[in-house]
Scaffold this active site. Structure first.
Site, short mmCIF file in Angstrom:
data_model
loop_
_atom_site.label_atom_id
_atom_site.label_comp_id
_atom_site.label_asym_id
_atom_site.label_seq_id
_atom_site.Cartn_x
_atom_site.Cartn_y
_atom_site.Cartn_z
NE ARG A 175 -6.27 -12.05 5.74
CZ ARG A 175 -6.90 -10.62 5.57
NH1 ARG A 175 -6.97 -10.31 4.37
NH2 ARG A 175 -7.30 -10.36 6.57
CG ASN A 210 -3.74 -2.16 7.06
OD1 ASN A 210 -3.49 -1.81 5.75
ND2 ASN A 210 -4.80 -2.90 7.33
CE LYS A 218 -3.96 -2.30 2.23
NZ LYS A 218 -4.93 -2.32 3.58
CB THR A 275 -7.27 -5.57 10.04
OG1 THR A 275 -8.00 -6.58 9.24
CG2 THR A 275 -7.79 -4.43 9.11
CG PHE A 307 -13.17 1.76 7.17
CD1 PHE A 307 -12.66 1.45 5.77
CD2 PHE A 307 -13.89 1.26 8.06
CE1 PHE A 307 -13.00 0.07 5.71
CE2 PHE A 307 -14.12 0.05 7.68
CZ PHE A 307 -13.56 -0.86 6.37
NE ARG A 344 -2.45 -5.77 7.10
CZ ARG A 344 -3.86 -6.06 6.84
NH1 ARG A 344 -4.35 -6.98 7.40
NH2 ARG A 344 -4.39 -5.59 5.57
CE1 TYR A 350 -9.40 -3.06 0.49
CE2 TYR A 350 -8.43 -1.26 -0.45
CZ TYR A 350 -8.23 -2.24 -0.05
OH TYR A 350 -7.06 -2.59 0.72
P1 IDP Z 1 -7.91 -6.72 5.57
O1 IDP Z 1 -7.05 -5.91 4.79
O2 IDP Z 1 -7.02 -7.29 6.92
O3 IDP Z 1 -8.50 -7.81 4.86
P2 IDP Z 1 -10.64 -5.48 5.83
O4 IDP Z 1 -11.54 -5.76 6.90
O5 IDP Z 1 -10.71 -6.22 4.23
O6 IDP Z 1 -9.11 -5.80 6.27
O7 IDP Z 1 -10.42 -3.90 5.59
C1 IDP Z 1 -9.82 -3.45 4.30
C2 IDP Z 1 -9.02 -2.17 4.77
O8 IDP Z 1 -9.56 -1.45 5.04
C3 IDP Z 1 -7.76 -2.65 5.75
O9 IDP Z 1 -6.84 -3.42 5.58
C4 IDP Z 1 -7.76 -1.14 6.09
O10 IDP Z 1 -6.74 -0.52 5.31
C5 IDP Z 1 -9.04 -0.47 5.87
N1 IDP Z 1 -9.73 -0.67 7.23
C6 IDP Z 1 -10.53 -1.59 7.62
N2 IDP Z 1 -10.87 -1.37 8.66
C7 IDP Z 1 -10.78 -0.21 9.12
C8 IDP Z 1 -11.16 0.98 10.25
O11 IDP Z 1 -11.91 0.50 11.12
N3 IDP Z 1 -10.85 2.15 10.13
C9 IDP Z 1 -9.80 2.65 8.75
N4 IDP Z 1 -9.53 2.01 7.97
C10 IDP Z 1 -9.88 0.52 8.00
MG MG Z 2 -10.06 -7.82 3.19
#
Ligand code: IDP
Ligand code: MG
Length: 140
Positions: free
Chosen positions: A87, A114, A11, A93, A59, A104, A51
């Site tokens: 993963r 992240n 990212k 996350t 968010f 991470r 996304y």
């Molecule tokens: P993942 O990347 O671990 O699969 P997802 O729930 O699919 O997590 O979320 C996609 C991306 O959205 C995350 O990697 C992160 O960049 C962002 N994200 C997820 N949850 C939050 C949040 O609560 N606040 C801000 N950004 C978030």
């Molecule tokens: Mg995801």
């Protein structure tokens, strides 16, 4: 166990801090092969589509802005159980919850910035790979 492919993104927070090599080393040390890789600038339309599942989340707009804030590296990783393995290499996350040694935990700046994306299922991996790569771009 089967050899599998998963889709990965380094990212904008990672490219901005010049962490491409350090993160790629994590994949390779864990036995995943980078079988395709390209550095791109995501457009707003690409980030919104990628996304799309999170469109209703609070968010979402911030996430799209972040993902288009600088270059990203899109990748295909290959190896045993690659989706699940990646993963685990990535970690949770939220970096606050990520296990020691994960990408991470070591590199993420925040729950949003992240450092990496990784597919969450083999089905989504196939869809995400096809969105960014043609079959002839991937050499196992
Ligand atoms: P993942 O990347 O671990 O699969 P997802 O729930 O699919 O997590 O979320 C996609 C991306 O959205 C995350 O990697 C992160 O960049 C962002 N994200 C997820 N949850 C939050 C949040 O609560 N606040 C801000 N950004 C978030
Ligand atoms: Mg995801």
């Amino acid at each position: 166990m089967a050899i599998e492919r998963t889709f990965s993104i380094l990212k904008p927070d990672a490219t901005r801090r010049n962490l491409t090599g350090k993160i790629n080393a994590k994949f390779e040390e864990a036995g995943l092969r980078i079988v395709a890789q390209r550095r791109i600038q995501m457009t707003t339309a690409m980030a919104e589509s990628f996304y799309g599942v999170h469109r209703e989340r609070g968010f979402f707009r911030d996430l799209v802005t972040f993902m288009t804030s600088g270059p990203v590296v899109v990748q295909v990783l290959e190896g045993e159980n690659a989706v699940l393995a990646n993963r685990e290499i990535m970690g949770a996350t939220n970096p606050a919850n990520a296990a020691p040694g994960t990408i991470r935990k070591e590199f993420a700046e925040s729950i949003e910035a992240n450092s990496v994306h990784g597919s969450d299922s083999p089905e989504n991996a196939a869809i995400e790979i096809a969105y960014f790569f043609a079959g002839c771009d991937i050499t196992g």
